[in-house]
Design an enzyme around this catalytic site. Structure first.
Site, PDB file in Angstrom:
ATOM      1  N   GLY A  51     -58.336 -71.904  84.350  1.00  0.00           N
ATOM      2  CA  GLY A  51     -57.828 -72.533  83.123  1.00  0.00           C
ATOM      3  C   GLY A  51     -58.076 -71.736  81.850  1.00  0.00           C
ATOM      4  N   PHE A  73     -68.821 -72.755  88.426  1.00  0.00           N
ATOM      5  CA  PHE A  73     -69.371 -73.475  89.574  1.00  0.00           C
ATOM      6  C   PHE A  73     -68.282 -73.525  90.635  1.00  0.00           C
ATOM      7  CE2 PHE A  73     -72.357 -77.373  90.370  1.00  0.00           C
ATOM      8  CZ  PHE A  73     -72.981 -76.652  91.372  1.00  0.00           C
ATOM      9  N   TYR A 234     -56.365 -91.092  76.642  1.00  0.00           N
ATOM     10  CA  TYR A 234     -57.033 -89.835  76.316  1.00  0.00           C
ATOM     11  C   TYR A 234     -57.825 -89.950  75.006  1.00  0.00           C
ATOM     12  CZ  TYR A 234     -58.461 -85.086  76.541  1.00  0.00           C
ATOM     13  OH  TYR A 234     -59.278 -83.995  76.629  1.00  0.00           O
TER      14      TYR A 234
HETATM   15  P1  NAI Z   1     -60.589 -76.106  84.493  1.00  0.00           P
HETATM   16  O1  NAI Z   1     -60.836 -77.212  85.474  1.00  0.00           O
HETATM   17  O2  NAI Z   1     -59.487 -75.161  84.769  1.00  0.00           O
HETATM   18  O3  NAI Z   1     -61.923 -75.210  84.303  1.00  0.00           O
HETATM   19  C1  NAI Z   1     -63.197 -75.745  84.321  1.00  0.00           C
HETATM   20  C2  NAI Z   1     -64.230 -74.637  84.420  1.00  0.00           C
HETATM   21  O4  NAI Z   1     -65.539 -75.236  84.366  1.00  0.00           O
HETATM   22  C3  NAI Z   1     -64.214 -73.832  85.732  1.00  0.00           C
HETATM   23  O5  NAI Z   1     -64.531 -72.480  85.466  1.00  0.00           O
HETATM   24  C4  NAI Z   1     -65.354 -74.458  86.546  1.00  0.00           C
HETATM   25  O6  NAI Z   1     -65.946 -73.589  87.518  1.00  0.00           O
HETATM   26  C5  NAI Z   1     -66.327 -74.748  85.432  1.00  0.00           C
HETATM   27  N1  NAI Z   1     -67.334 -75.766  85.764  1.00  0.00           N
HETATM   28  C6  NAI Z   1     -67.152 -77.085  86.058  1.00  0.00           C
HETATM   29  N2  NAI Z   1     -68.356 -77.684  86.254  1.00  0.00           N
HETATM   30  C7  NAI Z   1     -69.294 -76.723  86.066  1.00  0.00           C
HETATM   31  C8  NAI Z   1     -70.715 -76.714  86.119  1.00  0.00           C
HETATM   32  N3  NAI Z   1     -71.429 -77.819  86.378  1.00  0.00           N
HETATM   33  N4  NAI Z   1     -71.352 -75.543  85.904  1.00  0.00           N
HETATM   34  C9  NAI Z   1     -70.673 -74.390  85.642  1.00  0.00           C
HETATM   35  N5  NAI Z   1     -69.322 -74.351  85.544  1.00  0.00           N
HETATM   36  C10 NAI Z   1     -68.651 -75.506  85.767  1.00  0.00           C
HETATM   37  O7  NAI Z   1     -60.433 -76.828  83.085  1.00  0.00           O
HETATM   38  P2  NAI Z   1     -59.586 -76.533  81.757  1.00  0.00           P
HETATM   39  O8  NAI Z   1     -58.424 -77.449  81.743  1.00  0.00           O
HETATM   40  O9  NAI Z   1     -59.419 -75.089  81.520  1.00  0.00           O
HETATM   41  O10 NAI Z   1     -60.602 -77.163  80.682  1.00  0.00           O
HETATM   42  C11 NAI Z   1     -61.502 -76.390  79.918  1.00  0.00           C
HETATM   43  C12 NAI Z   1     -61.695 -77.104  78.585  1.00  0.00           C
HETATM   44  O11 NAI Z   1     -60.432 -77.128  77.897  1.00  0.00           O
HETATM   45  C13 NAI Z   1     -62.153 -78.559  78.719  1.00  0.00           C
HETATM   46  O12 NAI Z   1     -63.053 -78.866  77.694  1.00  0.00           O
HETATM   47  C14 NAI Z   1     -60.850 -79.327  78.508  1.00  0.00           C
HETATM   48  O13 NAI Z   1     -61.065 -80.639  78.036  1.00  0.00           O
HETATM   49  C15 NAI Z   1     -60.184 -78.461  77.464  1.00  0.00           C
HETATM   50  N6  NAI Z   1     -58.734 -78.658  77.301  1.00  0.00           N
HETATM   51  C16 NAI Z   1     -57.910 -78.746  78.391  1.00  0.00           C
HETATM   52  C17 NAI Z   1     -56.554 -78.993  78.209  1.00  0.00           C
HETATM   53  C18 NAI Z   1     -55.611 -79.085  79.377  1.00  0.00           C
HETATM   54  O14 NAI Z   1     -54.506 -79.580  79.190  1.00  0.00           O
HETATM   55  N7  NAI Z   1     -55.969 -78.616  80.533  1.00  0.00           N
HETATM   56  C19 NAI Z   1     -55.969 -79.149  76.864  1.00  0.00           C
HETATM   57  C20 NAI Z   1     -56.923 -78.965  75.788  1.00  0.00           C
HETATM   58  C21 NAI Z   1     -58.259 -78.757  76.012  1.00  0.00           C
END
Ligand code: NAI
Length: 396
Positions: A51, A73, A234
């Site tokens: 992401g 993770f 949300y």
């Molecule tokens: P994702 O699910 O693609 O990535 C999550 C990351 O966190 C991964 O690298 C995973 O390995 C890591 N992770 C999870 N639990 C962990 C732990 N306990 N220890 C170490 N690493 C851990 O998520 P995404 O969508 O990229 O989200 C990242 C941020 O962006 C979040 O805060 C999300 O709310 C925000 N965001 C996401 C949007 C979307 O539409 N996907 C829009 C705007 C913000």
């Protein structure tokens, strides 16, 4: 082995190493096609494997030749069982980065724990001395508090009343009504404990106290706002309370960084298909319609385009513009009035029958399978793939 997608609801249990590699190489190519910048040089990304976090790591490394440490993770592979996609993404990134002469190392474990923080601190001290940017991009459903051992579970629920609206099962294309009961008990507190700002602050406090942050240090965490269509579940729901807390934490962190001229920011990003967002009810239908409208307007972006814009048109510019609440906005195109008006119109018309035409369900599905390395252009899925891939810079 021949690897095929095995889906269960909004997750896929398998991942394709070659497809994940291709996704990473495509993102690297995108950044290489952009002008190089005077961006960060020594970067720590928490949540670096998928992401927005992965895109942040790639943008740092290939946009300004930064040394990167990634914390994530992810599940390693076993003979006959594939790793999680973030494992393969990180392997592909580090392999390529090392070929290109870039420093890149990773730590796989629970970023909420004291142990992983201490290990990361040691690696920074040994290899980089200090970092100039920390990107905080964690998305997790659970957190074990490192001081008390208490385990918190986040929930995606409305506050105060039942929420009823349409959603889509993106596998079948069926548009149907769902009702989500309001949160109860400690749901808000627990969600804030997992996705709020406390852990971000803990990272900064530790690294600051150990002298691991350089002068003019910057840290950025990611947030989301979205339209009125999704706000009950949300922004005005339990996850929204956590994002409020995250955003408030940015100001608290900045206060602790005055002596090194440091700054903490929240960047509000666009809605995109990631493992985190596909789990949120209603969002898949919204994204299907949003993608259609934004693609027609020629302003659709994925994670890498978003983060490239964040770095090169926001963070590393002379005049960084913030909104009234002090946040960086790269959801500006998603939230444009004309875009939202069109999405709202389409929302009213969306049914199982109409969605394939009025929405971009196909684009949603492709993005979903791409997350796991499937459906990626140029990958031969009939070819034997080796599931036992190593991450070359992974720390023991
Ligand atoms: P994702 O699910 O693609 O990535 C999550 C990351 O966190 C991964 O690298 C995973 O390995 C890591 N992770 C999870 N639990 C962990 C732990 N306990 N220890 C170490 N690493 C851990 O998520 P995404 O969508 O990229 O989200 C990242 C941020 O962006 C979040 O805060 C999300 O709310 C925000 N965001 C996401 C949007 C979307 O539409 N996907 C829009 C705007 C913000």
């Amino acid at each position: 082995m021949i690897i095929e997608p095995k889906t269960r609801g909004f997750i896929c249990l398998t991942a394709h190493p070659t497809g994940c590699e291709q996704n990473v190489l495509n993102q690297i190519d995108y950044i290489k096609s952009r002008p190089t910048t005077d961006g960060p040089k020594k970067v720590l990304v928490i949540g670096a494997s998928t992401g927005f976090g992965l895109a942040s790591r790639i943008t740092s490394a290939y946009g300004s030749n930064a040394s990167t440490i990634g914390v994530f993770f992810e599940k390693p592979p076993k003979e006959g069982r594939t790793a999680s996609p973030g494992w393969y993404n990180s392997a592909a990134f580090e392999t390529q980065a090392h070929k290109d002469g870039l420093y890149a190392k990773s730590i796989n474990g629970d970023a909420f724990s004291h142990e992983i923080k201490a290990q990361t601190l040691n690696l920074i001290k040994e290899d980089l001395g200090q970092i100039d940017v920390l990107i905080y991009s964690l998305a997790s459903p659970v957190r074990t508090h490192p001081d008390t051992g208490e385990r918190f579970k986040s929930v995606l629920k409305p506050i105060g009343g039942t929420f009823t609206d349409n959603t889509v099962d993106f596998h079948t294309g069926e548009v149907k009504e769902i009702s989500i009961e309001p949160c109860a008990g400690d749901d808000i507190k627990n969600t804030v404990a997992v996705m709020g700002g406390e852990d971000w602050q803990m990272w900064i406090d530790l690294l600051k106290s150990e002298g691991a942050l350089s002068n003019d240090f910057k840290t950025v965490a990611y947030s989301y706002i979205g339209p009125s269509l999704t706000e009950a579940v949300y922004r005005k729901g339990t996850i929204g309370k956590a994002k409020d807390d995250l955003e408030a934490t940015a100001f608290k962190i900045t206060d602790t960084l005055n002596d090194i001229n440091g700054k903490a920011y929240v960047s509000v990003n666009k809605a995109l298909v990631t493992q985190a967002s596909s789990a949120i009810p209603v969002i898949p239908l919204y994204i299907s319609l949003l993608y259609k409208v934004m693609k027609e307007e020629g302003i659709h972006e994925g994670c890498i385009e978003q983060i490239e814009r964040l770095f090169n048109e926001r963070l590393y510019t002379e005049n960084l513009e913030l909104d009234d609440a002090g946040r960086i906005r790269i959801d500006d195109w998603e939230m444009r009035d004309d875009i939202q008006a069109k999405v709202l119109e389409l929302w009213k018309e969306a049914t199982t029958e109409t969605l394939p035409n009025i929405g971009d369900l196909k684009g949603y599905k492709t993005d979903f399978f791409n997350l796991f390395g499937f459906d990626v252009n140029g990958v031969d899925y009939d070819a034997d793939a080796n599931e036992m891939v190593n991450i070359p810079g992974l720390q023991a």
